[in-house]
Design an enzyme around this catalytic site. Sequence first.
Site, PDB file in Angstrom:
ATOM      1  N   SER A   9       0.868  -1.180   0.000  1.00 47.11           N
ATOM      2  CA  SER A   9       0.000   0.000   0.000  1.00 47.11           C
ATOM      3  C   SER A   9       0.903   1.228   0.000  1.00 47.11           C
ATOM      4  CB  SER A   9      -0.920  -0.013   1.228  1.00 47.11           C
ATOM      5  OG  SER A   9      -0.176  -0.168   2.411  1.00 47.11           O
ATOM      6  N   GLU A  11       1.220   5.520   0.903  1.00 50.63           N
ATOM      7  CA  GLU A  11       0.656   6.643   1.675  1.00 50.63           C
ATOM      8  C   GLU A  11       1.012   7.978   1.023  1.00 50.63           C
ATOM      9  OE1 GLU A  11       1.012   6.417   5.969  1.00 50.63           O
ATOM     10  OE2 GLU A  11       1.657   8.511   6.020  1.00 50.63           O
ATOM     11  N   ASP A 102      -1.147  14.444  16.540  1.00 47.11           N
ATOM     12  CA  ASP A 102      -0.434  15.380  17.412  1.00 47.11           C
ATOM     13  C   ASP A 102      -1.010  16.754  17.169  1.00 47.11           C
ATOM     14  OD1 ASP A 102       1.583  13.676  18.603  1.00 47.11           O
ATOM     15  OD2 ASP A 102       2.418  13.504  16.583  1.00 47.11           O
ATOM     16  N   PHE A 209      12.410  14.322  10.138  1.00 52.74           N
ATOM     17  CA  PHE A 209      11.271  13.462  10.487  1.00 52.74           C
ATOM     18  C   PHE A 209      11.648  12.561  11.653  1.00 52.74           C
ATOM     19  CE2 PHE A 209       9.537  13.101   5.861  1.00 52.74           C
ATOM     20  CZ  PHE A 209       8.877  14.292   5.997  1.00 52.74           C
ATOM     21  N   HIS A 259       3.905  -1.047   3.643  1.00 52.22           N
ATOM     22  CA  HIS A 259       3.184   0.218   3.467  1.00 52.22           C
ATOM     23  C   HIS A 259       4.246   1.283   3.200  1.00 52.22           C
ATOM     24  CE1 HIS A 259      -0.020   3.195   4.154  1.00 52.22           C
ATOM     25  NE2 HIS A 259       0.859   3.881   4.870  1.00 52.22           N
TER      26      HIS A 259
END
Length: 280
Positions: A9, A11, A102, A209, A259
């Site tokens: 998958s 994102e 968040d 990140f 993913h």
Amino acid sequence: MGNRQIPISFEFFPPQTPEGTEKLTAARKRLAAVNPEFFSVTFGAGGSIQDRTLGTIKQIHAEGHHAAPHLSCVGSTRENIRALLFAYRDMGIKRIVALRGDLPSGMGSIGEFQYANELVSFIRAETGDHFHIEVAAYPEFHPQAKSARDDLLNFQRKMNAGANSAITQYFYNADAYFRFVEECRTLGVTAPVVPGIMPIVRFSQLARFSDTCGAEIPRWMRKTLEGYGDDNESVQAFGLDVVTRLCEKLVAGGAPGFHFYTLNQAGASLEILKRLGYRA
Ligand SMILES: Cc1cc2nc3c(=O)[nH]c(=O)nc-3n(C[C@H](O)[C@H](O)[C@H](O)COP(=O)(O)OP(=O)(O)OC[C@H]3O[C@@H](n4cnc5c(N)ncnc54)[C@H](O)[C@@H]3O)c2cc1C
């Protein structure tokens, strides 16, 4: 090398501009060629970001692909979340990635939900078994967790609230993932835990990140990547090698799927998949 071909998958984040939307549509077209199970779209606190998630999901759905919106509950109300759930259900969406999220600093109150397990329970109470619910998992543990054990028990709580499967935060240490899955099994959590894969395209972005989400870049990788400086070609070549090898280890160790965090680009994910034997 004859890898098992496991489901994949991809994102995306919702684009902010018409150019971004066009680029994402083109990237999605390329990614669709490897027959992903679904495309997911992230969600953020704040009305305009949320509308963009809904808009991108509508577009993916209209193209005939399976679309999975992310839905974060922090800062939100039951009424708000209910409205979104019903909108997705009425569109024919069948899968949701349920998160706490968040709150951006300085932004509002925590809202009516505190943790993702409360959101999972709410989705089940409001929409029964309509949605396949994915939740987040952290093989290297969530940065705010009191302890590794607490984090694992909190993950178990989300699964017990009615989640069907999980997608992990990205990681570059396969052992952290294998250990996490083993611990889940010991706790009786048998649902699939799909590794989140972050291709390495720009080191500065990845380092930023990783500092916020607590995903570790192992020292040997960080040092090598730092050493390349502005030489992005070398960064990407190294990234493709390292991430492909990670995926090979994950497949060999029984991972149920991949993913990909695409950052709205097709190239690196597709190259890794090609090296793993997937055909576009
Ligand atoms: C696959 C994936 C997709 C993501 N997509 C998005 C997105 O679209 N938008 C976005 O804003 N963010 C996204 N995130 C980031 C995520 O929102 C943050 O990591 C957030 O800080 C935690 O969300 P969660 O759903 O894991 O929270 P939770 O599962 O609620 O956990 C958060 C923290 O609270 C602790 N905790 C959990 N439950 C309890 C409890 N009942 N009592 C006490 N402590 C508890 C946990 O140990 C953990 O430290 C994503 C992360 C992943 C891995």
